[in-house]
Design a protein around this motif. Sequence first.
Motif, PDB file in Angstrom:
ATOM      1  N   SER A  42     -33.913 -61.796 -78.382  1.00 60.98           N
ATOM      2  CA  SER A  42     -34.865 -61.035 -79.188  1.00 60.98           C
ATOM      3  C   SER A  42     -36.005 -60.522 -78.332  1.00 60.98           C
ATOM      4  CB  SER A  42     -35.428 -61.919 -80.317  1.00 60.98           C
ATOM      5  OG  SER A  42     -36.161 -61.154 -81.250  1.00 60.98           O
ATOM      6  N   ASP A  43     -36.557 -59.393 -78.732  1.00 61.27           N
ATOM      7  CA  ASP A  43     -37.795 -58.876 -78.150  1.00 61.27           C
ATOM      8  C   ASP A  43     -37.733 -58.794 -76.626  1.00 61.27           C
ATOM      9  OD1 ASP A  43     -39.998 -58.867 -80.563  1.00 61.27           O
ATOM     10  OD2 ASP A  43     -38.505 -60.448 -80.826  1.00 61.27           O
ATOM     11  N   LEU A  44     -36.690 -58.144 -76.129  1.00 58.48           N
ATOM     12  CA  LEU A  44     -36.592 -57.907 -74.691  1.00 58.48           C
ATOM     13  C   LEU A  44     -37.689 -56.953 -74.224  1.00 58.48           C
ATOM     14  CD1 LEU A  44     -34.984 -58.238 -72.033  1.00 58.48           C
ATOM     15  CD2 LEU A  44     -33.591 -56.275 -72.752  1.00 58.48           C
ATOM     16  N   HIS A  45     -38.005 -55.948 -75.021  1.00 56.38           N
ATOM     17  CA  HIS A  45     -39.061 -54.976 -74.717  1.00 56.38           C
ATOM     18  C   HIS A  45     -38.839 -54.302 -73.361  1.00 56.38           C
ATOM     19  CE1 HIS A  45     -41.852 -55.530 -78.100  1.00 56.38           C
ATOM     20  NE2 HIS A  45     -41.516 -56.818 -78.080  1.00 56.38           N
ATOM     21  N   VAL A  46     -37.743 -53.547 -73.301  1.00 59.52           N
ATOM     22  CA  VAL A  46     -37.396 -52.819 -72.084  1.00 59.52           C
ATOM     23  C   VAL A  46     -38.563 -51.968 -71.579  1.00 59.52           C
ATOM     24  CG1 VAL A  46     -35.949 -50.931 -71.219  1.00 59.52           C
ATOM     25  CG2 VAL A  46     -34.910 -52.823 -72.505  1.00 59.52           C
ATOM     26  N   ASP A  47     -39.350 -51.420 -72.476  1.00 58.51           N
ATOM     27  CA  ASP A  47     -40.401 -50.477 -72.089  1.00 58.51           C
ATOM     28  C   ASP A  47     -41.706 -51.142 -71.681  1.00 58.51           C
ATOM     29  OD1 ASP A  47     -39.057 -47.786 -72.868  1.00 58.51           O
ATOM     30  OD2 ASP A  47     -38.696 -49.131 -74.558  1.00 58.51           O
ATOM     31  N   ILE A  48     -41.758 -52.466 -71.737  1.00 54.63           N
ATOM     32  CA  ILE A  48     -42.984 -53.178 -71.359  1.00 54.63           C
ATOM     33  C   ILE A  48     -42.756 -54.121 -70.185  1.00 54.63           C
ATOM     34  CG2 ILE A  48     -44.682 -54.896 -72.144  1.00 54.63           C
ATOM     35  CD1 ILE A  48     -44.547 -53.631 -74.905  1.00 54.63           C
ATOM     36  N   ILE A  49     -41.707 -54.925 -70.249  1.00 51.66           N
ATOM     37  CA  ILE A  49     -41.483 -55.925 -69.195  1.00 51.66           C
ATOM     38  C   ILE A  49     -40.926 -55.246 -67.942  1.00 51.66           C
ATOM     39  CG2 ILE A  49     -39.121 -56.576 -69.805  1.00 51.66           C
ATOM     40  CD1 ILE A  49     -41.981 -58.999 -68.872  1.00 51.66           C
ATOM     41  N   THR A  54     -32.751 -57.099 -65.423  1.00 50.68           N
ATOM     42  CA  THR A  54     -32.396 -58.421 -64.891  1.00 50.68           C
ATOM     43  C   THR A  54     -32.327 -59.448 -66.005  1.00 50.68           C
ATOM     44  OG1 THR A  54     -33.403 -57.946 -62.751  1.00 50.68           O
ATOM     45  CG2 THR A  54     -33.112 -60.262 -63.319  1.00 50.68           C
ATOM     46  N   ARG A  55     -33.290 -59.383 -66.926  1.00 51.98           N
ATOM     47  CA  ARG A  55     -33.299 -60.337 -68.039  1.00 51.98           C
ATOM     48  C   ARG A  55     -32.068 -60.161 -68.925  1.00 51.98           C
ATOM     49  NH1 ARG A  55     -38.546 -62.877 -68.842  1.00 51.98           N
ATOM     50  NH2 ARG A  55     -39.831 -62.199 -67.094  1.00 51.98           N
ATOM     51  N   LEU A  56     -31.740 -58.919 -69.235  1.00 53.61           N
ATOM     52  CA  LEU A  56     -30.557 -58.679 -70.047  1.00 53.61           C
ATOM     53  C   LEU A  56     -29.302 -59.119 -69.298  1.00 53.61           C
ATOM     54  CD1 LEU A  56     -29.240 -57.560 -72.599  1.00 53.61           C
ATOM     55  CD2 LEU A  56     -29.155 -55.325 -71.471  1.00 53.61           C
ATOM     56  N   ARG A  57     -29.235 -58.813 -68.006  1.00 54.47           N
ATOM     57  CA  ARG A  57     -28.058 -59.205 -67.219  1.00 54.47           C
ATOM     58  C   ARG A  57     -27.908 -60.730 -67.195  1.00 54.47           C
ATOM     59  NH1 ARG A  57     -28.925 -56.065 -63.243  1.00 54.47           N
ATOM     60  NH2 ARG A  57     -30.109 -57.500 -61.922  1.00 54.47           N
ATOM     61  N   THR A  58     -29.014 -61.445 -67.080  1.00 48.53           N
ATOM     62  CA  THR A  58     -28.963 -62.912 -67.088  1.00 48.53           C
ATOM     63  C   THR A  58     -28.408 -63.423 -68.411  1.00 48.53           C
ATOM     64  OG1 THR A  58     -30.866 -63.015 -65.594  1.00 48.53           O
ATOM     65  CG2 THR A  58     -30.322 -65.014 -66.802  1.00 48.53           C
ATOM     66  N   ASP A  69     -18.557 -65.768 -80.238  1.00 46.73           N
ATOM     67  CA  ASP A  69     -17.814 -64.910 -81.153  1.00 46.73           C
ATOM     68  C   ASP A  69     -18.538 -63.592 -81.408  1.00 46.73           C
ATOM     69  OD1 ASP A  69     -15.527 -66.759 -82.205  1.00 46.73           O
ATOM     70  OD2 ASP A  69     -17.339 -67.992 -82.250  1.00 46.73           O
ATOM     71  N   ALA A  70     -19.840 -63.563 -81.148  1.00 53.29           N
ATOM     72  CA  ALA A  70     -20.632 -62.350 -81.351  1.00 53.29           C
ATOM     73  C   ALA A  70     -21.940 -62.488 -80.596  1.00 53.29           C
ATOM     74  CB  ALA A  70     -20.897 -62.117 -82.835  1.00 53.29           C
ATOM     75  N   LEU A  71     -22.588 -61.350 -80.374  1.00 56.18           N
ATOM     76  CA  LEU A  71     -23.939 -61.301 -79.826  1.00 56.18           C
ATOM     77  C   LEU A  71     -24.828 -60.573 -80.831  1.00 56.18           C
ATOM     78  CD1 LEU A  71     -23.298 -60.158 -76.126  1.00 56.18           C
ATOM     79  CD2 LEU A  71     -23.480 -62.497 -76.993  1.00 56.18           C
ATOM     80  N   VAL A  72     -26.090 -61.004 -80.910  1.00 54.91           N
ATOM     81  CA  VAL A  72     -27.056 -60.318 -81.772  1.00 54.91           C
ATOM     82  C   VAL A  72     -28.351 -60.143 -80.997  1.00 54.91           C
ATOM     83  CG1 VAL A  72     -28.343 -60.335 -83.940  1.00 54.91           C
ATOM     84  CG2 VAL A  72     -26.062 -61.364 -83.853  1.00 54.91           C
ATOM     85  N   GLN A  73     -28.788 -58.888 -80.828  1.00 51.39           N
ATOM     86  CA  GLN A  73     -30.126 -58.651 -80.320  1.00 51.39           C
ATOM     87  C   GLN A  73     -30.993 -58.373 -81.538  1.00 51.39           C
ATOM     88  OE1 GLN A  73     -32.447 -56.172 -80.161  1.00 51.39           O
ATOM     89  NE2 GLN A  73     -31.288 -54.402 -80.913  1.00 51.39           N
ATOM     90  N   MET A  74     -32.144 -59.068 -81.619  1.00 48.06           N
ATOM     91  CA  MET A  74     -32.879 -59.178 -82.865  1.00 48.06           C
ATOM     92  C   MET A  74     -34.106 -58.268 -82.944  1.00 48.06           C
ATOM     93  SD  MET A  74     -32.387 -63.272 -83.337  1.00 48.06           S
ATOM     94  CE  MET A  74     -33.343 -63.284 -84.843  1.00 48.06           C
ATOM     95  N   GLY A  75     -34.070 -57.143 -82.237  1.00 46.39           N
ATOM     96  CA  GLY A  75     -35.109 -56.140 -82.386  1.00 46.39           C
ATOM     97  C   GLY A  75     -36.103 -56.084 -81.249  1.00 46.39           C
ATOM     98  N   ASP A  76     -36.880 -54.979 -81.220  1.00 45.94           N
ATOM     99  CA  ASP A  76     -37.790 -54.679 -80.114  1.00 45.94           C
ATOM    100  C   ASP A  76     -37.038 -54.749 -78.793  1.00 45.94           C
ATOM    101  OD1 ASP A  76     -39.764 -54.267 -81.949  1.00 45.94           O
ATOM    102  OD2 ASP A  76     -41.040 -55.926 -81.306  1.00 45.94           O
ATOM    103  N   PHE A  77     -35.944 -54.024 -78.778  1.00 42.85           N
ATOM    104  CA  PHE A  77     -35.020 -54.029 -77.643  1.00 42.85           C
ATOM    105  C   PHE A  77     -35.362 -52.912 -76.669  1.00 42.85           C
ATOM    106  CE2 PHE A  77     -30.567 -52.948 -76.101  1.00 42.85           C
ATOM    107  CZ  PHE A  77     -30.461 -54.046 -75.270  1.00 42.85           C
ATOM    108  N   ALA A  78     -35.246 -51.665 -77.129  1.00 42.11           N
ATOM    109  CA  ALA A  78     -35.464 -50.520 -76.238  1.00 42.11           C
ATOM    110  C   ALA A  78     -35.685 -49.261 -77.059  1.00 42.11           C
ATOM    111  CB  ALA A  78     -34.264 -50.333 -75.313  1.00 42.11           C
TER     112      ALA A  78
END
Length: 327
Positions: A42-49, A54-58, A69-78
């Motif tokens: 959640s809240d990776l914030h591509v435009d701020i961090i 690297t964080r997403l790749r990790t 069985d699934a992945l969920v990104q929970m908002g404030d992604f990009a």
Amino acid sequence: MAHFSRRDFLKTSSFSLLGLSIPEPTVRLFTSNQKLKIGLISDLHVDIIHDSETRLRTFLESMAGENPDALVQMGDFAIPKTENLKVIQAYNASHPKAFHVLGNHDMDGGFTREQVAKAFGMKDLYYSIELGSILMIVLDGNDPGSSKNKGGYASYIGPVQQAWLIDQLEKAEKPVLIVSHQPIAGIYTIDNPQEIQKILSRFSSKILLAINGHTHVDQQIFVGGVNYVHINSASYYWVGEKLSHESLPSEVHNKFPSLKFTCPYFEPLFAVLSIDPNSKKIFIEGRKTQWIGSSPQELGYSILSESEQKENLRPEIGSRKIVVSGS
């Protein structure tokens, strides 16, 4: 930040486990005993961090080893501008079931909810999907129309979406996982939390868990028969302009100007949610890291109460064990 392999990440981060007992009425809704695993970020914030890729790749490397069985990104992604499309595509290509939740900052830069949903590949702004023996209901907390909104970001689940949610819960024949960006209970809730809590409490015998992002804190709260868990940010805690500071070299801050308003996490935070009908348990396997530079407390942060800072404001997901009453 240098590139972290999954092995490096597991060496430098500690694990914590949050155990939830599934109430018997909910257990009876399972159609199989197969364990389900969902990777959460959640809240990776591509435009701020500064090191979002690297964080997403990790996260994705770690999930490759977990075989969820699934992945969920929970908002404030990009924000879906051209330079971010490769990050969005990398996430979408990482798993055949990679789902999105709309965050309020995903619409920054003038993008509409519909434009963001299309760029992410979402089938709708809010939706339900069957995952094995459960039903996942994804909500959109960005509805307009709240009387409490005074010109800031929308944080509301309106009447049309409420009616849809009730219909979904009435028809649900499997245990339900509720996913939202903005929280329905706890710290920094939507503008109408009681309305949505009342709906979920009415169907609490069907609901496994309600999870959210947005707050960048680590919190669990039990309200009206429903467990609500806040999934911490992958990247940082926002402290604002009054506590502006440089925790990284100046050249990094020059390139990412909003970074000075944050306290970044040294490694990315994410979690694995496991639902096990056999043991009648839900587990959230989280991560714990350190601050880069000063912590919010060391800077004199005071928006959250002293107790909330002590209990919830930390670079961590998890570290609790909870038993659901009535199980």
